[in-house]
Design an enzyme around this catalytic site. Structure first.
Site, short mmCIF file in Angstrom:
data_model
loop_
_atom_site.label_atom_id
_atom_site.label_comp_id
_atom_site.label_asym_id
_atom_site.label_seq_id
_atom_site.Cartn_x
_atom_site.Cartn_y
_atom_site.Cartn_z
CG LEU A 147 -19.92 24.75 64.20
CD1 LEU A 147 -19.13 25.71 63.31
CD2 LEU A 147 -20.01 25.30 65.62
CG ASP A 148 -27.19 24.96 65.48
OD1 ASP A 148 -27.09 23.74 65.76
OD2 ASP A 148 -27.62 25.81 66.27
CE LYS A 149 -29.30 25.24 55.52
NZ LYS A 149 -30.64 24.97 54.94
CB THR A 178 -23.60 28.25 63.88
OG1 THR A 178 -24.81 28.39 64.64
CG2 THR A 178 -22.44 28.80 64.69
NE ARG A 181 -30.32 29.01 66.96
CZ ARG A 181 -30.78 28.30 65.94
NH1 ARG A 181 -30.13 27.20 65.56
NH2 ARG A 181 -31.88 28.66 65.31
#
Length: 317
Positions: A144-146, A148, A244
């Site tokens: 997961l992105d930082k 998110t 995104r």
């Protein structure tokens, strides 16, 4: 020694080399890793070379050496554990936590926290490297992105890592996200299918392109306000920044997105409003998918309350 069993279900006209199939279709190991870790394979019960062609219906048995130790520093970082057993763990990741150590992020990551957790569970001693005497280490299955938050699963051994990662690669998992976006999508439900590639103008970003990797997202609008919408997003592919990029592509970027968002005069200080709400996946030793859910974060609750208030009063906050 890690092991992985798999039956080829895809239609492969003319067949595909085993090493290529493992790397590209299963995503277990890269072709260089296959060689470095001395992968052994059998197809339909017979030992074969990695150059052997595979076809639909083939039953694969794969074995390989453990990876070299990874230098991860154990850190006592509190985690919101949704589920845990001796082979895997499901976490509700907080916003702002990096998943795996990298340049500029050697500590404070999810991997650091997981390594500490296993040390203190007595799986291996603190004097051993992160791979441990049995190759046990915090295996990041997906990312997961930082910024998110939400559900993420990790493995405590190579075999479990391969088993779980194989489900992501073959799109057998079900991943559902929730987001607050700027604007209102034209349709209540929709499908977004594009190619995504790195943005040639900004290497930190990705963009819809005429080439690259195929990306498929389904969305459903739950609630709308005058300026924002609450949407459910379902990933069918797992490209970097996919949700995104796709929401920006349809003119409704995710609120608080510093890379792909628009200027939001109502919430100028908002952080990324994207949360991994639900994950359905089969755990090792089981046959049915389990469903793991992460509750709605406070940042969502607060923004929704403010949007409800704006629509009632017609005034700015």
């Amino acid at each position: 020694m890690p092991a992985f069993s798999h039956t080829v279900t895809e239609i492969i006209p003319g067949g595909m080399r085993l090493d290529l199939y493992i790397a590209e279709n299963l995503g277990l190991l890269s072709r260089s890793q296959i060689k470095a870790r001395e992968l052994k394979a059998s197809i339909n019960g017979k030992e074969v070379k990695i150059s052997r062609l595979v076809k639909s219906g083939d039953a694969l048995e794969l074995f390989w050496k453990e990876a070299d130790p990874v230098n991860i520093i154990p850190e006592d970082i509190p985690l919101d554990i949704l589920y845990e057993d001796e082979r895997s763990v499901v976490i509700n990741k907080i916003q702002g936590m990096v998943v795996h150590p990298g340049a500029g992020n050697r500590s404070g990551t999810l991997a650091n926290a997981l390594y500490w957790r296993k040390l203190n569970a007595g799986v291996f001693s603190a004097t051993e490297p992160a791979a441990g005497r049995d190759g046990i280490r915090p295996g990041i299955v997906h990312r997961l992105d930082k910024d998110t938050s939400g559900v993420i699963i990790a493995a405590y051994d190579d075999e479990t890592l391969a088993f779980l990662a194989g489900q992501f690669k073959t799109r057998k998992t079900k991943k559902t996200y929730i987001a607050i976006v700027n604007g209102i999508p034209k349709e209540k439900k929709g499908r977004i299918e594009t190619f995504i590639a790195r943005d040639p103008k900004d290497r930190k970003r990705f963009a819809v392109s005429g080439q690259g990797k195929i990306a498929l997202t389904y969305y459903s609008v739950i609630k709308t306000w005058k300026s924002h919408s609450l949407v459910l997003l379902r990933l069918k592919t797992g490209r970097t920044h996919q949700l995104r990029v796709h929401m920006r592509y349809i003119g409704c970027p995710i609120a608080g997105d510093p890379l792909y968002g628009f200027t939001d005069t109502l919430f100028p200080n908002a952080s990324l409003m994207l949360h991994a709400k639900k994950l359905a996946i089969v755990l090792p030793g089981e046959t049915e998918q389990r469903i793991f859910k992460a509750p709605l974060p406070q940042r969502f609750i607060g923004m929704i309350q403010r949007l409800n208030g704006l629509d009632k009063t017609g005034s700015k906050f």
